[in-house]
Scaffold this motif. Structure first.
Motif, PDB file in Angstrom:
ATOM      1  N   UNK A  31       0.841  -1.197   0.000  1.00  0.00           N
ATOM      2  CA  UNK A  31       0.000   0.000   0.000  1.00  0.00           C
ATOM      3  C   UNK A  31       0.879   1.251   0.000  1.00  0.00           C
ATOM      4  N   UNK A  32       1.940   1.234   0.791  1.00  0.00           N
ATOM      5  CA  UNK A  32       2.815   2.406   0.917  1.00  0.00           C
ATOM      6  C   UNK A  32       3.488   2.769  -0.412  1.00  0.00           C
ATOM      7  N   UNK A  33       3.898   1.750  -1.193  1.00  0.00           N
ATOM      8  CA  UNK A  33       4.565   2.043  -2.466  1.00  0.00           C
ATOM      9  C   UNK A  33       3.571   2.223  -3.614  1.00  0.00           C
ATOM     10  N   UNK A  34       2.308   2.047  -3.346  1.00  0.00           N
ATOM     11  CA  UNK A  34       1.286   2.302  -4.342  1.00  0.00           C
ATOM     12  C   UNK A  34       0.919   1.128  -5.225  1.00  0.00           C
ATOM     13  N   UNK A  35       1.418  -0.055  -4.926  1.00  0.00           N
ATOM     14  CA  UNK A  35       1.056  -1.228  -5.729  1.00  0.00           C
ATOM     15  C   UNK A  35      -0.371  -1.690  -5.439  1.00  0.00           C
ATOM     16  N   UNK A  36      -0.848  -1.389  -4.257  1.00  0.00           N
ATOM     17  CA  UNK A  36      -2.235  -1.676  -3.879  1.00  0.00           C
ATOM     18  C   UNK A  36      -2.861  -0.404  -3.326  1.00  0.00           C
ATOM     19  N   UNK A  37      -4.143  -0.229  -3.593  1.00  0.00           N
ATOM     20  CA  UNK A  37      -4.845   0.922  -3.006  1.00  0.00           C
ATOM     21  C   UNK A  37      -5.225   0.632  -1.560  1.00  0.00           C
ATOM     22  N   UNK A  38      -5.522  -0.635  -1.286  1.00  0.00           N
ATOM     23  CA  UNK A  38      -5.886  -1.074   0.058  1.00  0.00           C
ATOM     24  C   UNK A  38      -5.344  -2.489   0.232  1.00  0.00           C
ATOM     25  N   UNK A  39      -5.124  -2.902   1.460  1.00  0.00           N
ATOM     26  CA  UNK A  39      -4.633  -4.272   1.684  1.00  0.00           C
ATOM     27  C   UNK A  39      -5.583  -5.307   1.075  1.00  0.00           C
ATOM     28  N   UNK A  40      -5.019  -6.385   0.563  1.00  0.00           N
ATOM     29  CA  UNK A  40      -5.789  -7.478  -0.019  1.00  0.00           C
ATOM     30  C   UNK A  40      -6.665  -8.126   1.052  1.00  0.00           C
ATOM     31  N   UNK A  41      -7.951  -8.257   0.765  1.00  0.00           N
ATOM     32  CA  UNK A  41      -8.900  -8.800   1.734  1.00  0.00           C
ATOM     33  C   UNK A  41      -8.530 -10.230   2.125  1.00  0.00           C
ATOM     34  N   UNK A  42      -8.168 -11.048   1.162  1.00  0.00           N
ATOM     35  CA  UNK A  42      -7.789 -12.431   1.453  1.00  0.00           C
ATOM     36  C   UNK A  42      -6.563 -12.518   2.347  1.00  0.00           C
ATOM     37  N   UNK A  43      -5.584 -11.643   2.103  1.00  0.00           N
ATOM     38  CA  UNK A  43      -4.377 -11.634   2.930  1.00  0.00           C
ATOM     39  C   UNK A  43      -4.707 -11.214   4.358  1.00  0.00           C
ATOM     40  N   UNK A  44      -5.573 -10.235   4.498  1.00  0.00           N
ATOM     41  CA  UNK A  44      -5.953  -9.773   5.842  1.00  0.00           C
ATOM     42  C   UNK A  44      -6.731 -10.866   6.575  1.00  0.00           C
ATOM     43  N   UNK A  45      -7.569 -11.601   5.848  1.00  0.00           N
ATOM     44  CA  UNK A  45      -8.283 -12.717   6.486  1.00  0.00           C
ATOM     45  C   UNK A  45      -7.302 -13.789   6.959  1.00  0.00           C
ATOM     46  N   UNK A  46      -6.276 -14.093   6.149  1.00  0.00           N
ATOM     47  CA  UNK A  46      -5.248 -15.066   6.572  1.00  0.00           C
ATOM     48  C   UNK A  46      -4.495 -14.553   7.794  1.00  0.00           C
ATOM     49  N   UNK A  47      -4.168 -13.259   7.787  1.00  0.00           N
ATOM     50  CA  UNK A  47      -3.497 -12.656   8.944  1.00  0.00           C
ATOM     51  C   UNK A  47      -4.356 -12.843  10.192  1.00  0.00           C
ATOM     52  N   UNK A  48      -5.656 -12.586  10.061  1.00  0.00           N
ATOM     53  CA  UNK A  48      -6.564 -12.747  11.193  1.00  0.00           C
ATOM     54  C   UNK A  48      -6.668 -14.204  11.636  1.00  0.00           C
ATOM     55  N   UNK A  49      -6.607 -15.136  10.673  1.00  0.00           N
ATOM     56  CA  UNK A  49      -6.618 -16.567  11.018  1.00  0.00           C
ATOM     57  C   UNK A  49      -5.381 -16.930  11.838  1.00  0.00           C
ATOM     58  N   UNK A  50      -4.226 -16.427  11.420  1.00  0.00           N
ATOM     59  CA  UNK A  50      -3.004 -16.700  12.186  1.00  0.00           C
ATOM     60  C   UNK A  50      -3.074 -16.066  13.576  1.00  0.00           C
ATOM     61  N   UNK A  51      -3.659 -14.881  13.672  1.00  0.00           N
ATOM     62  CA  UNK A  51      -3.832 -14.251  14.986  1.00  0.00           C
ATOM     63  C   UNK A  51      -4.737 -15.116  15.865  1.00  0.00           C
ATOM     64  N   UNK A  52      -5.764 -15.719  15.260  1.00  0.00           N
ATOM     65  CA  UNK A  52      -6.643 -16.622  15.999  1.00  0.00           C
ATOM     66  C   UNK A  52      -5.904 -17.858  16.490  1.00  0.00           C
ATOM     67  N   UNK A  53      -4.990 -18.377  15.675  1.00  0.00           N
ATOM     68  CA  UNK A  53      -4.186 -19.530  16.088  1.00  0.00           C
ATOM     69  C   UNK A  53      -3.314 -19.164  17.291  1.00  0.00           C
ATOM     70  N   UNK A  54      -2.724 -17.979  17.249  1.00  0.00           N
ATOM     71  CA  UNK A  54      -1.897 -17.512  18.369  1.00  0.00           C
ATOM     72  C   UNK A  54      -2.739 -17.454  19.642  1.00  0.00           C
ATOM     73  N   UNK A  55      -3.939 -16.872  19.550  1.00  0.00           N
ATOM     74  CA  UNK A  55      -4.811 -16.775  20.730  1.00  0.00           C
ATOM     75  C   UNK A  55      -5.259 -18.147  21.211  1.00  0.00           C
TER      76      UNK A  55
END
Length: 95
Positions: A31-55
């Protein structure tokens, strides 16, 4: 493919945390370098899944009863693996 090696809850938790952070850093950078306008929804969902595993691992590690049940389950699984190869080696003569 090689079968999975032994792991521990702590290693699994650390791996999930590292992957969660890697996804977050990558998305922020894209996002910072302009390759994406917003974070990829699928990637954010995976990030949240990993956060759930940690919890989830935090919860498991904080409960002695759950740890005891895991140890018992692992012992049963190990016993099953030891018995299964012996059963596979037994040949039955066709009639």
């Amino acid at each position: 493919m090689r079968p999975a090696a032994k792991s521990t809850l702590i290693r699994m938790q650390q791996t999930a945390l590292q992957e969660m952070e890697r996804i977050q850093i990558t998305q922020d950078a894209l996002v910072a370098v302009g390759l994406l306008k917003a974070p990829d929804v699928g990637a954010i969902e995976r990030r949240d899944d990993f956060a759930g595993i940690v919890r989830l691992i935090d919860i498991i590690q904080s409960d002695a009863v759950m740890i005891d049940r895991l140890k018992a389950g692992m012992a049963r699984a190990q016993a099953t693996r030891l018995v299964a190869p012996a059963a596979e080696e037994t040949e039955v003569e066709p009639e």
